[in-house]
Structures are given as structure tokens and as C-alpha cells.
Design an enzyme around this catalytic site. Structure first.
Site, short mmCIF file in Angstrom:
data_model
loop_
_atom_site.label_atom_id
_atom_site.label_comp_id
_atom_site.label_asym_id
_atom_site.label_seq_id
_atom_site.Cartn_x
_atom_site.Cartn_y
_atom_site.Cartn_z
N ASP A 1 -85.36 125.68 2.48
CA ASP A 1 -84.44 124.55 2.73
C ASP A 1 -82.99 124.88 2.41
OD1 ASP A 1 -85.02 124.59 0.05
OD2 ASP A 1 -85.08 122.42 -0.21
N ASP B 1 -94.21 128.42 -0.73
CA ASP B 1 -94.52 127.22 -1.52
C ASP B 1 -94.95 126.02 -0.68
OD1 ASP B 1 -93.76 128.66 -3.68
OD2 ASP B 1 -91.80 127.76 -3.91
N GLU C 1 -96.29 126.92 -11.56
CA GLU C 1 -95.29 127.38 -12.54
C GLU C 1 -94.34 126.25 -12.95
OE1 GLU C 1 -92.50 130.33 -11.09
OE2 GLU C 1 -92.77 129.67 -9.04
N THR D 1 -118.76 126.73 13.28
CA THR D 1 -119.19 127.89 14.06
C THR D 1 -118.00 128.80 14.29
OG1 THR D 1 -119.79 128.61 16.29
CG2 THR D 1 -118.92 126.40 16.12
N GLY E 1 -118.14 134.75 20.36
CA GLY E 1 -117.61 133.47 20.83
C GLY E 1 -118.47 132.85 21.91
N GLU F 1 -117.31 138.34 24.58
CA GLU F 1 -118.62 138.93 24.91
C GLU F 1 -119.22 138.44 26.23
OE1 GLU F 1 -121.29 137.98 21.70
OE2 GLU F 1 -120.82 135.84 21.76
N ARG G 1 -111.09 154.14 23.93
CA ARG G 1 -112.17 154.02 22.95
C ARG G 1 -112.64 152.56 23.00
NH1 ARG G 1 -111.52 158.59 23.17
NH2 ARG G 1 -111.29 160.18 21.57
#
Length: 780
Positions: free
Chosen positions: A121, A168, A266, A529, A575, A630, A656
């Protein structure tokens, strides 16, 4: 949302001839880099020139090499880094008018009239002051002969947009500031580690977390780890808290608890304004109770480390919104902050937010603590109320004679246990008896049902998977046995925690009400899920944990690819048919593409993506990351895509592939999933208690209206109960997904950040809102 009066505006030309500067100021926070990266890339996408301002406001005043043009490649590999790559500094010079005049001169010389400030702020207030005096500063510069009349005319107005970066979460008007979620990740990692050692020795641990004026981190940590007590500046403990605390700790030990955890912000104070320190509490507990007590002060660990998936997505989405807000601003638009409320991007007048933030400090100083909590917003207030209810072990003397059964259904996911724990405890507080059903509907049919009490769920918030046990079996085949067991165990209400099977199972029980009177009891489904595919909710418990697992794995994969150069990785995510994980992980990990079922792909798209990567290999960023859901396409399998890329990339890049598999369902829950699960569990039981009162007729429970069986979901900005029957229309049962999904709207952001030249829809843009009337009940 409102319709833009110029829906035909071409977003790729919005920024032509404009210059945007981005700076980070004040304390650093994880996720600032994601915001910088998005601001730079979206700025360049709109045709604007973008500049980095290094070292915050100090760089703005010093100028020269501190203000440098940003390129697309200069923000590569920033996403996963904590802190701020462009540096931040506290700046005394900018506080003086001379300093601001020098800063204005530097901006005018470069033709920069749009400033994006990421900070707390203080930083944002400074930015607003700079904007207010802009015309005065220009006049002085012209008078002093430092800039020409012509230069001043070109830069006659300064636009400012802020993003709040502060661990914070102390800025009013925003649900979550950048960095808060990552700080919670660091804290929870420590709490989990301390828990194991404390239990070994029967110790009391006092943990001090950051938050000089704001108790958000302490409060959410207390909720997420089931702490015995929390001290926050907004709500000091009542007089005589010392006796109360010692009594509670003794009670816990008597109940067989081997550890006590106390969380202290704190800035914690007592009613008379004196600080309550961790040492003070340690002395109290040691002297009065003789408990073996240790303190841990976390300090700057909380600011460090890699940003969580949430902070990366938050930073990226806010960066996009900030650029749009800057380019749409007029001289009459007040300086604004962009933020998320629930899952929606919002713009808020900067000074209104600053004012409310100041009001909280004033309320605390004047001892108006109830007001302070209210001013912090709905999210904070809800956290506080949930904590108060769950922390106090005062079960009522009068029992309700109500039996509530609770079960997990479908695949396991992180956060299920947190929901079970809070539902069990909330029910006990309401005077109900709780019954645990093991192994889902299977267990309900075969009588795997037993009482569960307050202490049996202690320590459950941090446990992954499902302690109750879960199965995918649907109730349709066992309706006879289920109705007999509901009668046998005298079950009056049912809490079903799980994924798509929980939703479908709930529907089957509702449909069976016509035949079986026993099913006429209130029921609630809590979505849990990794796939996030339950109709009626924008978020599911467990999805955040899975998302963080995928993101951190992708970070490692990218690191490997960056080392070997010219390498493309194809990563398959879970998923089911829902592309939420692939899309969000794509945004959080900086993927080049994410293939999902909801957005059909053709061979042309695959060709375009390969071409895009071939071009990318000519730059300094010689690596690629492709995510594939998938079930995105039955024919374009992961192997097919891998083979296609390998063939087409011959001599340019090699490929890969990684299938992430079940690691996505495991692991300890993230702070979000713990907190979300805790709130959902508590809220579901409070709702059932009200429903049971409505359905009580002639000495028995009878519930057969559609609104007596609901899904409890997060919708935009609120937790709402929606009848299972009403959600059928919005469900694609074949593919087990909702027909409308909010996150599809943010897919273009991922593509733009990966340098695809696509059109961003600017016809729906965010209006400026006002602080007082909004605030989500969930927050994080």
C-alpha cells in the site's frame, strides 16, 4: 462485466505508439515475476513499448541504465523464481518533490505515460501521489528547461495501475495479494515438519509468523493446521486469556493429544495494546504448566522460495488486466488496482482501497476490534468465525439426537480429510452424533459404519488421501441395502465428499426417494477431486494440490530442457475429460500449448504448434513444454503427439515425454485445500442443521424437496448450495464434465504469453468497482 463501447478494437493494436513501464517496489513477494512477465508480454502483444524499471522507485529517480526496454525473451524463465528479478528498494528520494521531479523527467524523456506498479500500500500510495502532481511536475520541468514544451505536451497525462504484492495480504479490497499463498506454503511446510518432532516428545510449539499489522497468515495457518490458539493484531484475546490458554492446553493433553501448536502473528497485542511475543507465551506455558515448550520464529523464510501455482496464475492474470486497464484509461479514470475476487478479475479505485486499509489500522488503534475484522473483508471474517467455532472444544450439554453420516466417494485427493475433520467437529459442536462410512457407497451398503468423535479426527487437516477410504462404486446397484442401513443406523443426514461419482451418486439417491422413504433425508455433496469437474462449483478440493504437483514437476522438466537446449517435453496430466489441470498448469508453468478435450484439436493445430516451436528454437529460448490432458483426443494420443513432434522436429529439436500419473492424487494438501476443505466441511454441517429443522415433522425427518439435496460449491464470489436436480441441465454425463466452465475464458492468456498471435476478446471488460460492496466469502 460490461460491454465495451468499442468491441471491434483490435487488441494487437491497442498499444501502438504507447509506452508502459513496470516496476516492483517495497518488500518482495513470490509471484511478482509472474506479474512482470505477463505485463511485459501482453504489453508487447498490444503493440506497446515496454520498459523495466530496475530497483523500484530508486531506479525511477536515478534513471539511466535503470530504465531499460524489455523484450519477449528477457522475461523467459522468470515464472518459477521467487522475489523480484528487476529488484526492489526502499527509496527516500522519491518521497521528496525533487526526487519525483527527476523521476518525471526520466519518464518524459522516454515518452512513458503508463506506469504499472507492483508493491504494497505504501508503494501504491506513492504512485497515486506522483500521478496527482504530474501536471505540476511537468510545468516545473518546462520552467527549469529540463524538458521542452513539446515533450511535456506529449506526456501530459500519467496513467497508473497497481498490483498488490505483499505476503501479509494486508491490502483491503483484494481477496489475495501476490505472494500470500506462497508464504502460506512456506509456513505449512514448517508446521508439518515441526508437528512430527513435537509429537515424538509431547511438546508445545509456538510459531511466530509475519504480519506486523495483519493477522491473515497467522489465522489461515491456524485454520490449516488445527492450531490450539492464534494471536492476531485485529482481535486481541479477552482479559484473563492466560488462564484460558493454560486450561485449553491442559484439556488437550487430557484428551490424549501429544502436541500443542500456538500461532502468533509478529504484531499480536493484548487488549491494552501491549505486545504479546512468543517468548512471553513460552514463559507462561513453561512456568504455569511445566510443559516442554519451544519457539520458532519463521522470519524471511516466508518471503522466499518458488511461487505457488496460485501466485503464478494470480500474477499472470493480473498482469493482463493491468495492461488492459492502462490502455483503456482516460485522464478522468482514477488510478486503480487490479485484483481477483473469487475467480474474477476486478478493478478497484486505488485510493478507496488505501483508505479502507488505513481504517483497519485506525480501528485497531482505537480498540474497535470487531470493526477491524469486518473492515478486513468477508474472507477474513469468515476465516475468523470458522476458526473460533472449530478451536473451542465446548460440545453442548444438550444433544440433538441427530445422526449425521459422512463418506468419501470416487478417487482420493488431498484435502478430503480436512473437510471430514471440520464437518465432524462442527456437527459435535451442534450436538449431533457423527457416523463415519468407510469405502464410499460400498461401505454404506455393507454396513462399514462406525461412530467418529472429536479426537479421532485430530491431525487430519495435513493428511493427504482419504483416511475414511473411498471407492468409485455408485449406489444404484445397492439401493435396497443402503436404505436398510440408513434405517438400521438411524441416519438423519448425509455428507458426501468426492468427485463426479459423489455428484452422480447423490443424484441416484435423490431419484430413489420415490421408491425408498429412507432416502428422504437432507444430503450435501462437497466437490473434492483433482479433476475439478463437479457441476455447481468453480473449484474442487484437491485441485490446487494437484496443480502445484504438476507445476513443480514442469519446473524441473524445463530446467532439464534448458540445460540440454533444443528439447521439447510432452507432459500428460490427469483430469479425465476436464482440461482444468492442463490449462492452469500450462499458465503456471509457462507451457507452449495445452491440449484439452473442451477445445478440439485438428492436424492443422498440431502443425501450427510444431511451426511455433521451430521458430522458438531460433531465439535464445531453446526449449518447449507441451501439456496434454489424458483424454483430450482418442486418436491424438500422447505417443502420437510425441512421434509427430519427433519427426517434424528432426534436426531442429528432440522430444521427450512424461506421463505424470498418480503422483497428482497424492501428497500433503496445500494451504488452500486445507482451508477450503475446512470451510466447506463446516458450512455443509451448518446448512444440514438448518435443513433438518425445516424437515422435522411429527417426530421424524422427511426431506423430499429438490433443495434438500445440494452441491455446496464456490460460484464466482460466494459459497452456494445448489440442488443436485437443478445441475443436471449443465452436465455432460458422458464426459463427466459441466457444460459451462469458467476457466476456458483464460485459455487465451496462456497462448498470448506463449507468443501466439491470437485475438484476445476485449468486448467483455472489467468495470471499476467500489471496495465497500464487494469481497468474496472464500478468499483463499
Amino acid at each position: 462485466m460490461s460491454k465495451n463501447p468499442h468491441p471491434t478494437t483490435d487488441p494487437t493494436k491497442m498499444g501502438l505508439g504507447r509506452s508502459i513501464a513496470v516496476l516492483t517496489s517495497g518488500g518482495d513477494a513470490q509471484g511478482m515475476n509472474a506479474a512482470v512477465r505477463a505485463t511485459v508480454r501482453v504489453g508487447l502483444y498490444t503493440g506497446a513499448k515496454v520498459y523495466f524499471v530496475h530497483e523500484g522507485y530508486q531506479g525511477l529517480v536515478d534513471g539511466g541504465e535503470n530504465i531499460r526496454p524489455a523484450t519477449w525473451e528477457s522475461v523467459s524463465m522468470m515464472l518459477q523464481l521467487g522475489g523480484t528479478v528487476i529488484g526492489s528498494a526502499r527509496c527516500k528520494d522519491f518521497r521528496s518533490r525533487e526526487g519525483r521531479m527527476q523521476a518525471a523527467c526520466n519518464l518524459v524523456k522516454l515518452g512513458i505515460t503508463n506506469l504499472c506498479v507492483i508493491g504494497g500500500d505504501g508503494s501504491l500510495t506513492g504512485a497515486n501521489e506522483f500521478r496527482t502532481e504530474w501536471s505540476g511536475l511537468l510545468a516545473d520541468l518546462v520552467r527549469a528547461g529540463k524538458v521542452t514544451q513539446e515533450e511535456a505536451k506529449k506526456s501530459s497525462h500519467l496513467n497508473i495501475v497497481g498490483m498488490v504484492g505483499s505476503i501479509d495480504n494486508d491490502f483491503c479490497g483484494t481477496d489475495m495479494t501476490i505472494g500470500t499463498d506462497s508464504a502460506l506454503h512456506r509456513i505449512i511446510e514448517v508446521v508439518d515438519a515441526i508437528t512430527t518432532t513435537a509429537q515424538s516428545h509431547q511438546r508445545t510449539f509456538i510459531l511466530e509468523v509475519m504480519g506486523r499489522h495483519c493477522g491473515y497468515l497467522a489465522l489461515v495457518t491456524a485454520l490449516a493446521c488445527g492450531a490450539d490458539w492464534v494471536f492476531i493484531p485485529e482481535m486481541p484475546p479477552d482479559e484473563g486469556w492466560e488462564n484460558h490458554l493454560c486450561r485449553r492446553l491442559t484439556d488437550q493433553r487430557a484428551r490424549g493429544s501429544r502436541l500443542n501448536v500456538l500461532i502468533v502473528a509478529e504484531g499480536a497485542i493484548s487488549r491494552d495494546g501491549n505486545p504479546i511475543t512468543s517468548d512471553l507465551i513460552k514463559k507462561l506455558v513453561t512456568d504455569r504448566l511445566g510443559f516442554d515448550t519451544r519457539t520458532t520464529v519463521l522470519g524471511h523464510v516466508q518471503r522466499g522460495g518458488t511461487p505457488s501455482a496460485f501466485d503464478r496464475i494470480l500474477g499472470s492474470r493480473m498482469g493482463v488486466e493491468a495492461v488492459m486497464a492502462l490502455l483503456e484509461a482516460t485522464p478522468d479514470t482514477p488510478a486503480c488496482v487490479v485484483s481477483l475476487s473469487g475467480n474474477q478479475a476486478v478493478r478497484l479505485p486505488l485510493m478507496e482501497c488505501v483508505q479502507v486499509t488505513k481504517d483497519v489500522t485506525a480501528a485497531m488503534a482505537q480498540g474497535r476490534f470487531e470493526d477491524a475484522i469486518k473492515l478486513r473483508g468477508k474472507s477474513f471474517e469468515n476465516n475468523w468465525n470458522t476458526y473460533k467455532l472449530l478451536a473451542h472444544i465446548n460440545p453442548p450439554d444438550v444433544k440433538s439426537n441427530i445422526n449425521v453420516a459422512i463418506m468419501n466417494v470416487g478417487a482420493p485427493c488431498a484435502g478430503m480429510n480436512a473437510a471430514v475433520r471440520s464437518a465432524v467437529r462442527m456437527a459435535i459442536i451442534q450436538g449431533h452424533n457423527m457416523l463415519a462410512v468407510h469405502d464410499g457407497f460400498d461401505g454404506l451398503a455393507h454396513g462399514q459404519i462406525e461412530p467418529i468423535n472429536w479426537t479421532s479426527v485430530s491431525g487430519w487437516t495435513g493428511k493427504g488421501g482419504s483416511v475414511l477410504g473411498t471407492k468409485r462404486t455408485l449406489p444404484g446397484k445397492f439401493l435396497e441395502e443402503i436404505s436398510q442401513n440408513i434405517a438400521k443406523y438411524n441416519i438423519h443426514a448425509l455428507v458426501i465428499i468426492g468427485g463426479f461419482e459423489a455428484y452422480v451418486g447423490g443424484l441416484e439417491l435423490v431419484q430413489a426417494r420415490e421408491k425408498y422413504e429412507e432416502m428422504c433425508i437432507p444430503m450435501v455433496v462437497i466437490p473434492a477431486t483433482v479433476s475439478n469437474n463437479v457441476p455447481g462449483s468453480d473449484f474442487s478440493i484437491g485441485a490446487d494440490t494437484a496443480l502445484n504437483t504438476i507445476t513443480s514437476t514442469c519446473d524441473r522438466i524445463k530446467q532439464s530442457a534448458a540445460g540440454t537446449k533444443r528439447r521439447v517435453f510432452i507432459v500428460e496430466t490427469m483430469g479425465g475429460y476436464c482440461g482444468y489441470l492442463a490449462t492452469m498448469a500450462g499458465l503456471a508453468a509457462g507451457a507452449d500449448a495445452a491440449y484439452i478435450f473442451e477445445e478440439k484439436i485438428s492436424i492443422k493445430d498440431l502443425e501450427t504448434n510444431v511451426g511455433h516451436l521451430v521458430e522458438k528454437m531460433k531465439t535464445t529460448v531453446k526449449r518447449g513444454l507441451i501439456l496434454r490432458n489424458e483424454n483430450c483426443n482418442a486418436n491424438y494420443t500422447t505417443d502420437f503427439i510425441f512421434n509427430l513432434y519427433s519427426e517434424e522436429g528432426k534436426g531442429i529439436f528432440d522430444c521427450r515425454k512424461n506421463v505424470l500419473g498418480h503422483m497428482q492424487q497424492g501428497g500433503t494438501p496445500t494451504p488452500f485445500d486445507r482451508n477450503f476443505g475446512t470451510k466447506m466441511g463446516a458450512k455443509s454441517v451448518l446448512w444440514l442443521t438448518e435443513k433438518l429443522k425445516e424437515c422435522y415433522r411429527h417426530g421424524r425427518i422427511f426431506a423430499n424437496t429438490p433443495d434438500s439435496a445440494c452441491v455446496l460449491g464456490m460460484r464466482k464470489r460466494a459459497l452456494t448450495f445448489q440442488p443436485l436436480a437443478d445441475l443436471k441441465e449443465d452436465t455432460d454425463f458422458e464426459h463427466r464434465i459441466p457444460k459451462s466452465q469458467w476457466w476456458l475464458k483464460i485459455r487465451p492468456i496462456m497462448k498470448i504469453l506463449a507468443k501466439y498471435n491470437i485475438k484476445l476478446d476485449t468486448s467483455e471488460h472489467t468495470d471499476m468497482e467500489h471496495v465497500i460492496k464487494k469481497r468474496s466469502p472464500l478468499g483463499k
